[in-house]
Design an enzyme around this catalytic site. Structure first.
Site, mmCIF file in Angstrom:
data_model
loop_
_atom_site.group_PDB
_atom_site.id
_atom_site.type_symbol
_atom_site.label_atom_id
_atom_site.label_comp_id
_atom_site.label_asym_id
_atom_site.label_seq_id
_atom_site.Cartn_x
_atom_site.Cartn_y
_atom_site.Cartn_z
ATOM 1 N NE ARG A 1 -2.966 0.211 3.297
ATOM 2 C CZ ARG A 1 -2.233 0.215 4.425
ATOM 3 N NH1 ARG A 1 -1.420 1.219 4.695
ATOM 4 N NH2 ARG A 1 -2.325 -0.781 5.270
ATOM 5 C CG ASP B 1 -11.155 17.078 -13.324
ATOM 6 O OD1 ASP B 1 -10.508 16.613 -14.274
ATOM 7 O OD2 ASP B 1 -12.102 16.468 -12.778
ATOM 8 C CE1 TYR C 1 -17.637 11.803 -14.504
ATOM 9 C CE2 TYR C 1 -17.177 11.685 -12.160
ATOM 10 C CZ TYR C 1 -17.516 11.070 -13.341
ATOM 11 O OH TYR C 1 -17.738 9.721 -13.352
ATOM 12 C CE LYS D 1 -13.769 9.067 -17.121
ATOM 13 N NZ LYS D 1 -14.137 10.232 -16.375
HETATM 14 C C1 LIG Z 1 -14.534 10.546 -15.066
HETATM 15 C C2 LIG Z 1 -14.168 11.840 -14.494
HETATM 16 C C3 LIG Z 1 -13.852 11.962 -13.134
HETATM 17 C C4 LIG Z 1 -13.941 10.793 -12.180
HETATM 18 O O1 LIG Z 1 -12.987 9.817 -12.486
HETATM 19 P P1 LIG Z 1 -13.184 8.247 -12.209
HETATM 20 O O2 LIG Z 1 -11.910 7.686 -12.701
HETATM 21 O O3 LIG Z 1 -14.395 7.786 -12.954
HETATM 22 O O4 LIG Z 1 -13.371 8.104 -10.741
HETATM 23 C C5 LIG Z 1 -13.474 13.216 -12.676
HETATM 24 N N1 LIG Z 1 -13.444 14.286 -13.499
HETATM 25 C C6 LIG Z 1 -13.733 14.198 -14.799
HETATM 26 C C7 LIG Z 1 -13.665 15.414 -15.644
HETATM 27 C C8 LIG Z 1 -14.131 12.986 -15.341
HETATM 28 O O5 LIG Z 1 -14.437 12.918 -16.633
#
Ligand SMILES: *Cc1c(COP(=O)(O)O)cnc(C)c1O
Length: 377
Positions: free
Chosen positions: A46, A170, A98, A195
């Protein structure tokens, strides 16, 4: 080094035992110690994992930061980020982030005494007028999902510095290939590596990149203390993926430009939203702070019936949540990604029931266009 050279080499020294060019997947929960109190820097899975460290180093270089801390998902990264704060703290957030970020903040962390203000951060004045004595952070997403509204990162960084706040971006939608928020003075970058960074729709992950030592210490501590770590195999998959991030992003961008132009010309959509279109109200800002426009396109088809016609009849675009993979996806934000945002809240920023979101993949764009044409018939 250029982006592609870094993407392929940063943090990835050939294996010292065998010379293997590709970073090995270290599947181990624990490490043998030489003698009491003497080990090789690795004690427990971890806390330390070689494959995870390689991924962290790699993305840190791509984001032009000093430190990277990887998590099991984007939301696990966001959750760890929030451990920088305590009850009574106030946080300013872009109003259409998101959906999962909204849900975590509004439906969970408010129970722990954190207070959130949802603000249209595309105008710095809105941010400044929302700052209070207990404000600690400005959290922006740019471009936002799915309205593709931009926030000027330089402005956010300036306001944050002036008011002694932490600024976070983000950067999932642009990936480090098209946008580096730290270079505009933002303190922390967050990614859902699920993504574009991973890009093959086969794993989930998240990462926080920063230059700040105090932030590193706290988030590294939480990574170990709360344990929201990614598996070594997931780290390996993401590392495999960053090697092709540049070529994938170039193709996403090229396809999305052509696809958005097609939607505009076809007149099927009432409104097409893409930062690369001159009609996008922040097209100039997009040119200033991004090196491309990305692969996300949103279109309002006017009525729910027309939107359904497209959503239900496409054959190449897959109707699915998520984005950023090599394959094209189509989604209905109002009932999918943003179902947890109340209808009145959604419609305030234009997220209507007739809005369709396209994650334009890297297939042949002629085929993607033909797919929409046949769906509209
Ligand atoms: C998908 C997404 C998240 C969350 O990510 P996960 O990997 O699904 O937990 C956060 N911000 C944006 C812009 C996203 O597209």
């Amino acid at each position: 080094m250029g982006f592609s050279t870094d993407a392929i080499h940063a943090g990835q020294i050939p294996d010292q035992t065998t010379g293997a060019v590709i970073t090995p997947i270290h599947l181990t929960s624990t490490y043998v110690q030489d003698e009491l109190g003497k080990h090789k820097g690795y004690e427990y899975g971890r806390t330390h994992n070689y494959t995870r460290e390689a991924l962290e180093k790699n993305i840190t270089v791509l984001e032009k930061g000093k430190y990277g801390i990887a998590f099991a998902s984007g939301l696990a990264a966001t959750h760890a980020l929030m451990s920088l704060f305590k009850a009574g703290d106030h946080i300013i957030v872009s109003s259409n982030v998101y959906g999962g970020t909204y849900r975590l903040f509004e439906q969970n962390l408010t129970d722990f005494g954190l207070e959130f203000s949802w603000v249209d951060t595309s105008d710095g004045k809105n941010i400044e007028s929302t700052i209070k004595g207990n404000t600690r952070m400005i959290f922006v997403e740019t471009p936002t999902n799915p309205m593709l509204v931009l926030t000027d990162l330089e402005v956010v960084a300036e306001i944050s510095k002036k008011n002694n706040l932490i600024s976070v971006c983000d950067n999932t939608f642009m990936s480090p290939y098209f946008q580096n928020p730290l270079e505009w003075g933002i303190d922390l970058v967050l990614h859902s590596t699920t993504k574009y960074i991973n890009g093959h729709s086969d794993t989930l992950g998240g990462i926080i990149v920063t230059n700040k030592d105090d932030v590193l210490d706290r988030i590294r501590y939480i990574q170990n203390a709360a344990g929201g770590i990614p598996s070594p195999f997931d780290c390996w998959l993401s590392l495999r993926s960053t090697k092709t991030l540049a070529v994938r992003m170039q193709k996403h961008d090229e396809n999305a430009r052509t696809f958005a132009d097609f939607l505009v010309k076809s007149n099927a959509a009432k409104k097409v939203i893409y930062p690369g279109l001159k009609s996008h109200p922040q097209h100039d800002l997009a040119i200033k702070q991004m090196r491309g426009f990305g692969g996300m396109v949103s279109a309002d088809f006017g009525t729910i019936e027309e939107a359904k016609q497209v959503l239900n009849n496409v054959k190449i675009f897959a109707l699915a949540e998520s984005l950023g993979g090599v394959e094209s996806l189509i989604g209905h934000p109002a009932s999918m990604t943003h179902a947890s945002v109340p209808k009145e809240e959604r419609e305030k920023f234009g997220l209507t029931d007739s809005l369709v979101r396209f994650s334009v993949g890297i297939e042949d764009v002629e085929d993607l266009i033909a797919d929409i044409e046949q769906a509209l018939k």
